[in-house]
Design a protein around this motif. Structure first.
Motif, PDB file in Angstrom:
ATOM      1  N   HIS A   1       0.816  -1.255  -0.156  1.00 58.52           N
ATOM      2  CA  HIS A   1       0.070  -0.070   0.055  1.00 58.52           C
ATOM      3  C   HIS A   1       0.898   1.270   0.077  1.00 58.52           C
ATOM      4  O   HIS A   1       0.321   2.316  -0.035  1.00 58.52           O
ATOM      5  N   LEU A   2       2.140   1.029   0.185  1.00 56.52           N
ATOM      6  CA  LEU A   2       2.786   2.226   0.191  1.00 56.52           C
ATOM      7  C   LEU A   2       3.229   3.240  -0.969  1.00 56.52           C
ATOM      8  O   LEU A   2       2.901   2.418  -1.979  1.00 56.52           O
ATOM      9  N   PRO A   3       3.552   4.137  -1.017  1.00 56.81           N
ATOM     10  CA  PRO A   3       3.498   5.179  -2.526  1.00 56.81           C
ATOM     11  C   PRO A   3       4.529   4.411  -3.368  1.00 56.81           C
ATOM     12  O   PRO A   3       5.479   3.917  -3.137  1.00 56.81           O
ATOM     13  N   LEU A   4       4.160   4.818  -4.648  1.00 56.00           N
ATOM     14  CA  LEU A   4       5.138   4.563  -5.786  1.00 56.00           C
ATOM     15  C   LEU A   4       6.717   4.883  -5.453  1.00 56.00           C
ATOM     16  O   LEU A   4       7.483   4.044  -5.710  1.00 56.00           O
ATOM     17  N   GLU A   5       6.556   5.898  -4.855  1.00 52.68           N
ATOM     18  CA  GLU A   5       8.099   6.781  -4.668  1.00 52.68           C
ATOM     19  C   GLU A   5       8.983   5.912  -3.841  1.00 52.68           C
ATOM     20  O   GLU A   5      10.093   5.345  -3.989  1.00 52.68           O
ATOM     21  N   TRP A   6       8.262   4.936  -2.755  1.00 53.79           N
ATOM     22  CA  TRP A   6       8.846   4.223  -2.009  1.00 53.79           C
ATOM     23  C   TRP A   6       9.244   2.965  -2.667  1.00 53.79           C
ATOM     24  O   TRP A   6      10.367   2.202  -2.581  1.00 53.79           O
ATOM     25  N   LYS A   7       8.420   2.349  -3.520  1.00 59.20           N
ATOM     26  CA  LYS A   7       8.509   1.149  -4.063  1.00 59.20           C
ATOM     27  C   LYS A   7       9.633   1.363  -5.043  1.00 59.20           C
ATOM     28  O   LYS A   7      10.446   0.219  -5.171  1.00 59.20           O
ATOM     29  N   ILE A   8       9.704   2.278  -5.937  1.00 61.93           N
ATOM     30  CA  ILE A   8      10.705   2.591  -6.822  1.00 61.93           C
ATOM     31  C   ILE A   8      12.096   2.626  -6.121  1.00 61.93           C
ATOM     32  O   ILE A   8      13.319   1.966  -6.375  1.00 61.93           O
ATOM     33  N   GLY A   9      12.156   3.128  -4.755  1.00 57.45           N
ATOM     34  CA  GLY A   9      13.293   3.290  -3.939  1.00 57.45           C
ATOM     35  C   GLY A   9      13.943   1.921  -3.565  1.00 57.45           C
ATOM     36  O   GLY A   9      15.250   1.782  -3.834  1.00 57.45           O
ATOM     37  N   GLN A  10      13.227   0.883  -3.386  1.00 50.59           N
ATOM     38  CA  GLN A  10      13.583  -0.615  -3.276  1.00 50.59           C
ATOM     39  C   GLN A  10      14.225  -1.150  -4.507  1.00 50.59           C
ATOM     40  O   GLN A  10      14.963  -1.862  -4.272  1.00 50.59           O
ATOM     41  N   MET A  11      14.017  -0.484  -5.675  1.00 50.51           N
ATOM     42  CA  MET A  11      14.587  -0.904  -6.941  1.00 50.51           C
ATOM     43  C   MET A  11      16.279  -0.317  -7.024  1.00 50.51           C
ATOM     44  O   MET A  11      16.665  -0.290  -8.113  1.00 50.51           O
ATOM     45  N   LEU A  12      16.664   0.665  -6.238  1.00 55.54           N
ATOM     46  CA  LEU A  12      17.860   1.356  -6.312  1.00 55.54           C
ATOM     47  C   LEU A  12      18.863   0.727  -5.551  1.00 55.54           C
ATOM     48  O   LEU A  12      18.644   0.617  -4.240  1.00 55.54           O
ATOM     49  N   ALA A  13      19.894   0.505  -5.818  1.00 55.80           N
ATOM     50  CA  ALA A  13      21.185   0.132  -4.922  1.00 55.80           C
ATOM     51  C   ALA A  13      22.235   1.182  -5.549  1.00 55.80           C
ATOM     52  O   ALA A  13      22.781   1.301  -6.699  1.00 55.80           O
ATOM     53  N   VAL A  14      22.635   2.267  -4.476  1.00 54.41           N
ATOM     54  CA  VAL A  14      23.288   3.314  -4.734  1.00 54.41           C
ATOM     55  C   VAL A  14      24.852   3.362  -4.178  1.00 54.41           C
ATOM     56  O   VAL A  14      24.761   2.793  -2.895  1.00 54.41           O
ATOM     57  N   GLY A  15      25.764   3.602  -4.595  1.00 48.78           N
ATOM     58  CA  GLY A  15      27.084   4.004  -4.063  1.00 48.78           C
ATOM     59  C   GLY A  15      27.208   5.241  -3.624  1.00 48.78           C
ATOM     60  O   GLY A  15      26.382   6.203  -3.763  1.00 48.78           O
ATOM     61  N   PHE A  16      28.226   5.704  -2.590  1.00 46.22           N
ATOM     62  CA  PHE A  16      28.290   6.925  -1.875  1.00 46.22           C
ATOM     63  C   PHE A  16      30.054   7.150  -1.969  1.00 46.22           C
ATOM     64  O   PHE A  16      30.621   6.252  -1.679  1.00 46.22           O
ATOM     65  N   PRO A  17      30.303   8.365  -1.735  1.00 42.99           N
ATOM     66  CA  PRO A  17      31.565   8.796  -1.364  1.00 42.99           C
ATOM     67  C   PRO A  17      32.246   8.258   0.075  1.00 42.99           C
ATOM     68  O   PRO A  17      31.438   7.791   0.798  1.00 42.99           O
ATOM     69  N   ALA A  18      33.530   8.253   0.248  1.00 49.48           N
ATOM     70  CA  ALA A  18      34.069   8.001   1.546  1.00 49.48           C
ATOM     71  C   ALA A  18      33.481   8.798   2.767  1.00 49.48           C
ATOM     72  O   ALA A  18      33.432   9.983   2.404  1.00 49.48           O
ATOM     73  N   GLY A  19      33.826   7.980   3.988  1.00 61.06           N
ATOM     74  CA  GLY A  19      33.818   8.883   5.261  1.00 61.06           C
ATOM     75  C   GLY A  19      32.370   9.404   5.578  1.00 61.06           C
ATOM     76  O   GLY A  19      31.339   9.379   5.005  1.00 61.06           O
ATOM     77  N   ALA A  20      32.463  10.421   6.533  1.00 63.09           N
ATOM     78  CA  ALA A  20      31.351  11.036   6.836  1.00 63.09           C
ATOM     79  C   ALA A  20      30.413  11.976   5.987  1.00 63.09           C
ATOM     80  O   ALA A  20      29.207  12.138   5.995  1.00 63.09           O
TER      81      ALA A  20
END
Length: 558
Positions: free
Chosen positions: A12-31
């Motif tokens: 029942h959750l929003p479409l934006e939430w469901k699309i987020g589950q389909m993403l695997a993201v990288g990110f920079p180092a550290g804090a």
């Protein structure tokens, strides 16, 4: 916080939430990297991440980062993330410091074929890998490589493959995947439909696999079919063109004929289809609408490994495509159901932080060392079986060859020989040595090989000139070193021994240089990788403590 990951709870959750589950993201180092990730997750509901060497400098920092990521994503989405990493072993291992040094696939295969290693050992290695990842908070390994490396000129797979025999690749990839599963980590068969017979790196452009379906069934598909039949939870797509299946010349990642028709229907795969990184040039330079195209084709999880703006754009563009009915929301629902089922399974298999907080235990290190030592393979037998005392080694310092590698090597054959005070003199040259580097190295060799007998151990055999080469066919300086060394050995009538610390396919070129100078055939040995474990094995061989028993799993002609 009690986590509910069942689809009945979340649908029942929003479409934006469901699309987020389909993403695997990288990110920079550290804090700063965690702060950047937080902005992406809060804006897109991104539900999964991928770690690289920049995020994993050591065991303590990796554990801290994984815990922060888990907390962040749970707070925003209500569901724990899949935390992925490329921990194949050998040349692709994002985590190195403090972990068991895993030999790569081709080294494992060489040890299996000639060194007495069993499939049960390969499975145990996979379990060790999984338990160590799990102890750090990582629950998804983007391994094993199921590509059959049938192309000697393959620039990106090569030693990451178990070899050229489809059954061997299937057997050993199956064993490693089973170990990962037993250790509580999701395994991934990659790179479907098979990246082994390509001559272009998909990090740089779009490779082409021109074969017809009969050849693909006999070679490329064999390991993937085996792993699918055994229930592999994830399959990663390759950004390669397969015209016999996709006449529109779309890369597999963007082709519903490949992903839905071939992988889902023909092979019967029911798990997660994930993309290779969508920022690779094979995709990014050619398909501006690639995120939407990939989801329409059947990708469940998109890996977007580096750029926050692209991660946010992916979420937005997929959302707009659903709203415009370019993508059916029912397809999004089906992907999310598969993703949540995998998360539910991995959390039931073993609690997220259940494993003891130790890595690189003595039994694990002993197995990895055994596999490495038994992988060392003689590709060509010359006049010597091992270097006599007083020999001289010229060690080419390795470096990254492909964009799949993202960490520098910190070990050295030269340094280890020096540390052990071994009866072999050595010096080091850069990966692509210049004329002055070569001259200095051979001047060193001249000095030591001309030393009086009292300066070295007594031996009946003549000291040898030893070259430790790293992908010489890709580096003109190394080939100049080979040519100069051949002339050097010819002038001084000394035997030549070559250690290939990467690609066994380089052996014929070395042999041809020797034959051109009428030099006796050199002994050529291959370690398949330049790593902590392989350096120890090479040094043991050079000092007469180890016999090279591995059998190369690819044909080396010439």
């Amino acid at each position: 916080m009690i986590e509910h990951t069942s689809w009945q709870y979340k649908k029942h959750l929003p479409l934006e939430w469901k699309i987020g589950q389909m993403l695997a993201v990288g990110f920079p180092a550290g804090a700063d990297g965690i702060a950047s990730l937080a902005r992406v997750v809060k804006a897109s509901y991104a539900g999964n991440v991928i770690l690289f060497t920049r995020n994993t400098p050591d065991v303590a920092e990796t554990r801290k980062t994984a815990a922060s990521v888990k907390t962040l994503i749970r707070e925003v989405t209500g569901v724990s993330p899949l935390i992925a990493i490329d921990q194949e072993g050998g040349i692709v291992a994002r985590l190195k410091g403090g972990l068991t040094p895993l030999p790569g696939a081709m080294a494992q295969a060489a040890a299996y074929l000639g060194g007495g290693i069993q499939k049960s050992d390969i499975k145990a290695l996979g379990k060790i890998c999984a338990e160590e990842l799990r102890s750090l908070g990582i629950n998804w390994n983007l391994a094993p490589v199921a590509d059959v490396n049938s192309n000697p000129s393959n620039p990106v797979i090569g030693v990451r493959s178990y070899g050229e025999n489809p059954k061997l690749v299937a057997d050993l990839a199956s064993a490693f995947a089973a170990g990962l599963e037993e250790g509580g980590v999701l395994a991934t068969a990659k790179h479907f439909p098979g990246h082994g017979d390509t001559s272009v790196d998909s990090h740089l452009d779009i490779p082409l696999v021109p074969h017809g379906i009969e050849r693909l069934e006999a070679i490329e598909f064999v390991p993937f079919r085996r792993l699918v039949d055994e229930g592999i939870p994830a399959v990663m797509t390759a950004h390669i063109r397969l015209p016999s299946v996709e006449p529109d010349m779309l890369p597999a990642t963007l082709s519903s004929r490949v992903l839905q028709g071939l992988l889902r229907k023909k092979l019967g795969f029911e798990g997660i289809i994930c993309s290779d990184c969508m920022e690779m040039k094979a995709i990014a330079d050619h398909f501006p609408n690639a995120f939407v195209m990939a989801v329409k084709a059947g990708v469940d999880i998109l890996f977007i490994s580096h750029t926050a703006e692209k991660q946010l754009y992916a979420a937005h563009s997929i959302y707009e495509a659903v709203k415009k009915s370019e993508i059916a929301e029912s397809q999004i629902d089906a992907s999310v159901e598969r993703i949540l089922a995998a998360k539910e399974k991995i959390n039931q298999t073993s609690a997220f932080d259940a494993y003891k907080k130790t890595v690189a235990g003595p039994h694990a290190v002993a197995l990895a060392k055994k596999i490495s030592r038994t992988s060392l393979s003689v590709l060509a037998q010359g006049s010597i079986t091992k270097p006599p005392s007083g020999s001289v080694l010229v060690d080419v310092v390795p470096g990254n060859i492909t964009n799949a590698e993202d960490s520098l090597h910190s070990v050295s054959i030269h340094a280890e020989l020096t540390r052990q005070n071994a009866p072999i003199f050595s010096c080091a040259v850069p990966l692509n040595p210049k004329e002055e580097d070569i001259a200095a190295a051979l001047s060193c060799a001249e000095r030591y090989l001309s030393a009086p007998a009292s300066a070295i151990q007594e031996t009946e055999a003549k000291p040898a000139l030893i070259l430790a080469l790293h992908a010489p066919m890709l580096h003109s300086g190394q080939m100049k070193l080979v040519q100069a060394s051949v002339r050097f050995a010819q002038d001084r009538s000394c035997p030549l021994l070559v250690i290939l610390t990467r690609n066994p396919y380089d052996a014929p070129s070395i042999a041809k240089e020797a034959a051109r100078a009428n030099l006796p055939a050199p002994t050529i040995v291959c370690s398949y990788e330049y790593s902590e474990a392989s350096v120890a094995s090479i040094v043991a061989f050079l000092t007469g403590k180890l016999e090279a028993k591995g059998i190369c799993p690819v044909t080396v002609e010439g």
